[in-house]
Structures are given as C-alpha cells and as structure tokens.
Design a protein around this motif. Sequence first.
Motif, PDB file in Angstrom:
ATOM      1  N   MET A  34       0.832  -1.199   0.000  1.00  0.00           N
ATOM      2  CA  MET A  34       0.000   0.000   0.000  1.00  0.00           C
ATOM      3  C   MET A  34       0.870   1.254   0.000  1.00  0.00           C
ATOM      4  O   MET A  34       1.951   1.264   0.580  1.00  0.00           O
ATOM      5  N   ILE A  35       0.385   2.286  -0.665  1.00  0.00           N
ATOM      6  CA  ILE A  35       1.017   3.603  -0.621  1.00  0.00           C
ATOM      7  C   ILE A  35       0.059   4.560   0.073  1.00  0.00           C
ATOM      8  O   ILE A  35      -1.114   4.658  -0.303  1.00  0.00           O
ATOM      9  N   ASP A  36       0.540   5.245   1.079  1.00  0.00           N
ATOM     10  CA  ASP A  36      -0.252   6.256   1.769  1.00  0.00           C
ATOM     11  C   ASP A  36      -0.075   7.562   1.010  1.00  0.00           C
ATOM     12  O   ASP A  36       0.998   8.176   1.056  1.00  0.00           O
ATOM     13  N   SER A  37      -1.117   7.992   0.331  1.00  0.00           N
ATOM     14  CA  SER A  37      -0.997   9.151  -0.563  1.00  0.00           C
ATOM     15  C   SER A  37      -1.122  10.492   0.147  1.00  0.00           C
ATOM     16  O   SER A  37      -1.061  11.536  -0.516  1.00  0.00           O
ATOM     17  N   HIS A  38      -1.256  10.473   1.486  1.00  0.00           N
ATOM     18  CA  HIS A  38      -1.454  11.764   2.157  1.00  0.00           C
ATOM     19  C   HIS A  38      -0.915  11.732   3.580  1.00  0.00           C
ATOM     20  O   HIS A  38      -1.611  11.339   4.528  1.00  0.00           O
ATOM     21  N   VAL A  39       0.331  12.185   3.725  1.00  0.00           N
ATOM     22  CA  VAL A  39       0.999  12.246   5.030  1.00  0.00           C
ATOM     23  C   VAL A  39       1.654  13.618   5.168  1.00  0.00           C
ATOM     24  O   VAL A  39       2.175  14.170   4.185  1.00  0.00           O
ATOM     25  N   HIS A  40       1.621  14.167   6.367  1.00  0.00           N
ATOM     26  CA  HIS A  40       2.274  15.438   6.642  1.00  0.00           C
ATOM     27  C   HIS A  40       3.460  15.234   7.585  1.00  0.00           C
ATOM     28  O   HIS A  40       3.420  14.379   8.475  1.00  0.00           O
ATOM     29  N   PHE A  41       4.481  16.045   7.394  1.00  0.00           N
ATOM     30  CA  PHE A  41       5.603  16.132   8.333  1.00  0.00           C
ATOM     31  C   PHE A  41       5.808  17.600   8.659  1.00  0.00           C
ATOM     32  O   PHE A  41       5.623  18.470   7.800  1.00  0.00           O
ATOM     33  N   TRP A  42       6.177  17.866   9.889  1.00  0.00           N
ATOM     34  CA  TRP A  42       6.499  19.247  10.238  1.00  0.00           C
ATOM     35  C   TRP A  42       7.461  19.311  11.408  1.00  0.00           C
ATOM     36  O   TRP A  42       7.606  18.369  12.181  1.00  0.00           O
ATOM     37  N   VAL A  75       1.797  -0.909   4.454  1.00  0.00           N
ATOM     38  CA  VAL A  75       2.184   0.381   3.881  1.00  0.00           C
ATOM     39  C   VAL A  75       3.684   0.405   3.624  1.00  0.00           C
ATOM     40  O   VAL A  75       4.484   0.130   4.515  1.00  0.00           O
ATOM     41  N   ILE A  76       4.070   0.749   2.391  1.00  0.00           N
ATOM     42  CA  ILE A  76       5.495   0.747   2.022  1.00  0.00           C
ATOM     43  C   ILE A  76       6.093   2.145   1.950  1.00  0.00           C
ATOM     44  O   ILE A  76       7.309   2.303   1.858  1.00  0.00           O
ATOM     45  N   GLY A  77       5.240   3.180   1.957  1.00  0.00           N
ATOM     46  CA  GLY A  77       5.757   4.543   1.859  1.00  0.00           C
ATOM     47  C   GLY A  77       4.624   5.518   1.658  1.00  0.00           C
ATOM     48  O   GLY A  77       3.443   5.148   1.676  1.00  0.00           O
ATOM     49  N   CYS A  78       4.982   6.787   1.451  1.00  0.00           N
ATOM     50  CA  CYS A  78       3.960   7.831   1.433  1.00  0.00           C
ATOM     51  C   CYS A  78       4.303   8.957   0.477  1.00  0.00           C
ATOM     52  O   CYS A  78       5.435   9.095   0.017  1.00  0.00           O
TER      53      CYS A  78
END
Length: 281
Positions: free
Chosen positions: A1-9, A44-47
């Motif tokens: 799975m690819i997570d198409s919506h992740v935030h980093f801050w 999940v393999i990445g984002c």
Amino acid sequence: MIDSHVHFWQLALGDYKWITQARPKLKRDFLPQDFRDGMTGTSVIGCIAVQAAPTIAETEFLLDLAKNNDCILGVTGWVDLTSQDVTKDIERLSQHAALKAIRPMIDLKPSTWLSAAEFGSGLAALSASRLHLEALASPHHVKAIAQVAKEHPGLKIVVNHAAKPTPEDLTRWQGDISELAACDNVFCKVSGFTQQSPDYNHYLRVFETLLDVFGPHRLMWGSDYPVLLETSGYMDWLGQTDRLLDALTADERLQITRLTATNFYDLSHLQKPIPFEGINV
C-alpha cells in the motif's frame, strides 16, 4: 500500500500557524521516523509527503526529508500561484525529482476556489509543467474545482479527502462530485473520513459514491497522518479501510491502495506488478 497523504512538520520552522494549543495532539514535531514507527507491521510501504504550510521554505524542508528517507516516495509542495514569479518558482522546484504536485493553501470559507482572475496565470504555468494540482477544498468548492478542471484539461487534479463532506453535506455533495468526476483529469483521495464523522456508515456512503462516479482507477487511499490522530489511530483507519474495500476484487483493492497513486505521482520505480495480499492491521 502507498499512503498518498501524510504530513511532516518541525515546529521550530515557525510556519505552522494553524497548529495551535487547541490542537494538542498535533503540537509537536512529526518526522519520518514517527511515520515509520506507525506503519511498522502494516502493508504500507511509503507515502506522499504533502505540504502543511504556505511557504516555499516548507516545500524545501520536505524535499530535504525526501532525500534522506526512502519512506517518502514523493512530495506535494506549495508555490504562490498568484505571484509574478510563479513560473520561475515552478521551474526551479521542478528540478527536484521528488516534487510531484503543488497544493495551494487558501481560505476555505468563501465559495470561490482558485478563481481564474486571481490564479489563472499560475494554473496555466502549473499546467505547462510536469507537476499536478492537489485540491484542498470543502464541499461547497466542488463545482469550482470542476470549472478549473475544464479550463485546464491538461492539468491532473486530485481532490484531497473527497472534499470533506459531513453527513449534512452529503446529498448536495453527491450531485456535485458526480459532475466533477465527469472531468477525466480529476482524481480523488479516500482519506480524511474520520474527520468528517465518527460514523462508519457515513464513510461507506461516501466511498460507495466515489467508487460509482470515479471508479477504482481514479481513487487513491491515504491517511492524513498525523491530523488523523485527532480522530483515529493509524491502525484503526487501516481497519476501516479494509471494511470499505471488502466487496472489491483484489485488482480493484490494489488499484486504490497502490496503483492509482503510483500512476498519478509517476512513481515509475514502483511499477512492477505485485499481487494484492491484503491489508495488515
């Protein structure tokens, strides 16, 4: 799975005015290691790392993170689409292969969304580039998104969080989203559902509408982590996703959880065929 919506801050950057004391679950740094910890043991393999502040500095911060963290498969950044320098900004940032799309952050209260008078030149510059457009919008903007899609048919657009329909919005939203889906350059994210309602039946009605009007080839799954944490856990949302996709074929599930994002964001290094083996929760 690819997570198409992740935030980093990183709060020390000072760009995140919307993260106030009123949102205590979000008022700390969220970096790739936090995401890796959360997806350990899942499918999940990445984002895709999506901007969370309207500054080029924050976009460059995400691009720097992408260089050193292979869990970040691509970046959606920000540029000022109303600036006279928008073409130069897009050209410069496009030199980073990790940059895949641009997301404007605008006031979501007015009914207008990226009006031609204010944003037309910037949208034309974006359409002429290799980058796509992410639509952070509310239900009352869906018709305006369709107008942008028709004015720029060569520009791929993905609607974030299905435009966040609440149960009260649902009837009007269903009609508007059906009209929007008639624009074949528009895609939609199955994400952010738990911020709309705590009711799984609402998620199911939204998802069934999206599946009917977009089909699996224009739907992509995402979490909206860490904003997700205000209303759900990561594993909980994976479990809800498994329920939503239960009636689909393995190919349709794979399309929504991986292949649409792979194709939309041009993640060519992930194009090799892979069987769908279920969602680990």
